[in-house]
Design an enzyme around this catalytic site. Structure first.
Site, mmCIF file in Angstrom:
data_model
loop_
_atom_site.group_PDB
_atom_site.id
_atom_site.type_symbol
_atom_site.label_atom_id
_atom_site.label_comp_id
_atom_site.label_asym_id
_atom_site.label_seq_id
_atom_site.Cartn_x
_atom_site.Cartn_y
_atom_site.Cartn_z
ATOM 1 N N LYS A 54 0.809 -1.228 0.000
ATOM 2 C CA LYS A 54 0.000 0.000 0.000
ATOM 3 C C LYS A 54 0.840 1.275 0.000
ATOM 4 C CE LYS A 54 -4.619 -1.326 1.131
ATOM 5 N NZ LYS A 54 -4.500 -2.709 1.654
ATOM 6 N N LEU A 184 -4.994 -3.451 -5.799
ATOM 7 C CA LEU A 184 -3.789 -4.202 -6.144
ATOM 8 C C LEU A 184 -4.038 -5.049 -7.393
ATOM 9 C CD1 LEU A 184 -0.890 -5.115 -5.374
ATOM 10 C CD2 LEU A 184 -1.934 -6.908 -3.974
ATOM 11 N N GLU A 205 -9.804 -14.169 -3.135
ATOM 12 C CA GLU A 205 -10.500 -13.574 -1.989
ATOM 13 C C GLU A 205 -10.740 -14.618 -0.910
ATOM 14 O OE1 GLU A 205 -13.964 -10.625 -3.217
ATOM 15 O OE2 GLU A 205 -14.117 -12.548 -4.218
ATOM 16 N N GLY A 209 -15.767 -13.629 2.100
ATOM 17 C CA GLY A 209 -15.940 -12.290 1.530
ATOM 18 C C GLY A 209 -15.765 -12.294 0.031
ATOM 19 N N ASP A 211 -17.291 -11.034 -2.489
ATOM 20 C CA ASP A 211 -18.062 -10.036 -3.243
ATOM 21 C C ASP A 211 -17.496 -9.802 -4.637
ATOM 22 O OD1 ASP A 211 -16.020 -8.670 -1.387
ATOM 23 O OD2 ASP A 211 -16.340 -7.199 -2.970
HETATM 24 C C1 LIG Z 1 -5.183 -3.704 1.382
HETATM 25 C C2 LIG Z 1 -4.570 -5.038 1.333
HETATM 26 C C3 LIG Z 1 -5.003 -6.013 0.410
HETATM 27 C C4 LIG Z 1 -6.148 -5.786 -0.529
HETATM 28 O O1 LIG Z 1 -5.851 -4.762 -1.445
HETATM 29 P P1 LIG Z 1 -6.984 -4.116 -2.335
HETATM 30 O O2 LIG Z 1 -6.287 -3.122 -3.180
HETATM 31 O O3 LIG Z 1 -7.979 -3.487 -1.388
HETATM 32 O O4 LIG Z 1 -7.619 -5.211 -3.088
HETATM 33 C C5 LIG Z 1 -4.334 -7.219 0.380
HETATM 34 N N1 LIG Z 1 -3.324 -7.489 1.215
HETATM 35 C C6 LIG Z 1 -2.878 -6.590 2.116
HETATM 36 C C7 LIG Z 1 -1.757 -6.966 3.011
HETATM 37 C C8 LIG Z 1 -3.485 -5.326 2.217
HETATM 38 O O5 LIG Z 1 -3.046 -4.431 3.098
#
Ligand SMILES: *Cc1c(COP(=O)(O)O)cnc(C)c1O
Length: 321
Positions: A54, A184, A205, A209, A211
């Site tokens: 992130k 991501l 997923e 969850g 979705d």
């Molecule tokens: C936020 C996060 C995800 C999911 O990412 P998205 O962009 O919301 O799909 C997966 N793994 C980790 C460790 C995250 O912090």
């Protein structure tokens, strides 16, 4: 009409984060290759700054702020990795940051966010609406909201993880990507389409969850109640218009895995690869391992999305059962 980010945006993001984000290693394991009969490449974003991919999206988004936006600051709501990503990026860029977190968020996460220099404002999730609160503070202080996935600069930043992987290891047959709100996954799909067009990009997923799988199959965004799963980074309720648009176009399929399969993956990473991976970070491996796709003899990429898990919690998970 919605304008989706493109691979050119991923390339721009890579230039902006260079020298700030780590170029994380692509690791291999003979053990897992033998077990699955495939050649796996793990993109280790658990070794990224602040412990998850992130940082890429947050740093890219904040780098594009105008002078006026920088002066007024950034605001984000998150109890997880996005909070720390925004707080750290803001500190590095000299931008004030407010992070809105639930009052019952783990103390360690609140402390980590404060440690990166973010001003934490807490709210009660049972009596207060977090979006309203965030928008109120944003309006009052003139701050810019950076959401965790529904933002073109965030998506483009996340895509740099897959861009590095393809550049390091070459074309792949499959790429398995952990999926919450799909930032991501959609960013990685943009990179795959440009750098390894034959690669099948697979979103993974938690079972509870699913979705995104429902949305993918039905062709419209499906919203679910907050799912109960150990994968706290994937407890999102719905994809966003931007991520869904890219996923529908560029993703091959969506799979689900059980919490037990995530724990098996975490144990494998720790024991065999000496990697600490958080439950959400094991989604990709679990999808390659248990998703039933014909990966035998193929070159398979796996995004390991993060490693932020309380050590006591980690021990509890990997020693149970
Ligand atoms: C936020 C996060 C995800 C999911 O990412 P998205 O962009 O919301 O799909 C997966 N793994 C980790 C460790 C995250 O912090």
């Amino acid at each position: 009409m919605l304008t989706l980010p493109t691979y050119a945006d991923v390339v721009d993001a890579a230039r902006r984060i260079e020298g700030h984000a780590h170029h994380t290693p692509a690791m291999r394991s003979r053990t897992i290759n033998e077990r699955l009969g495939a050649e796996l490449f793990f993109k280790c974003e658990n070794l990224q700054r602040m412990g998850a991919f992130k940082f890429r999206g947050a740093f890219n988004a904040l780098s594009r702020f105008t002078e006026a936006q920088r002066a007024a600051g950034v605001i984000a709501f998150s109890s997880g990795n996005h909070a720390q990503a925004v707080a750290l990026s803001a500190r590095l860029l000299g931008i004030p940051a407010v992070i809105v977190m639930p009052i019952d968020a783990p103390q360690a996460k609140i402390a980590a966010t404060r440690g990166y220099g973010g001003e934490v404002i807490t709210f009660d999730r049972f009596t207060q609406d977090r979006e309203q609160l965030t928008q109120g503070i944003a309006a009052e202080r003139g701050m810019t909201i950076v959401p965790p996935f529904n933002h073109p600069d965030v998506i483009a930043g996340q895509g740099t993880a897959a861009k590095e992987l393809f550049e390091d290891v070459g074309a792949l047959d499959y790429l398995f990507v952990c999926t919450g709100g799909g930032g991501l996954l959609s960013g990685c799909a943009l990179a795959a389409r440009a750098l390894s067009p034959e690669c099948k990009v697979i979103g993974v997923e938690p079972e509870a969850g699913n979705d995104a799988q429902q949305s993918f199959r039905s062709g419209a965004i499906v919203k679910i109640p907050v799912p109960h799963t150990i994968a706290d980074g994937a407890q999102t309720q719905a994809l966003s218009p931007l991520t869904f648009g890219i996923i529908q176009r560029d993703v091959h399929d969506m799979l689900t895995v059980s919490d037990a399969q995530l724990v098996e993956g975490m144990r494998f990473f720790a024991e065999r690869m000496k990697l600490i991976v958080e439950p959400t970070g094991a989604l990709g491996l679990a999808g390659a391992w248990h998703g039933g796709l014909p990966i035998q003899g193929k070159r398979v990429g796996v995004i390991v999305s993060g490693g932020n898990v309380d050590l006591a919690r980690f021990a509890e998970l990997v020693t149970a059962a």
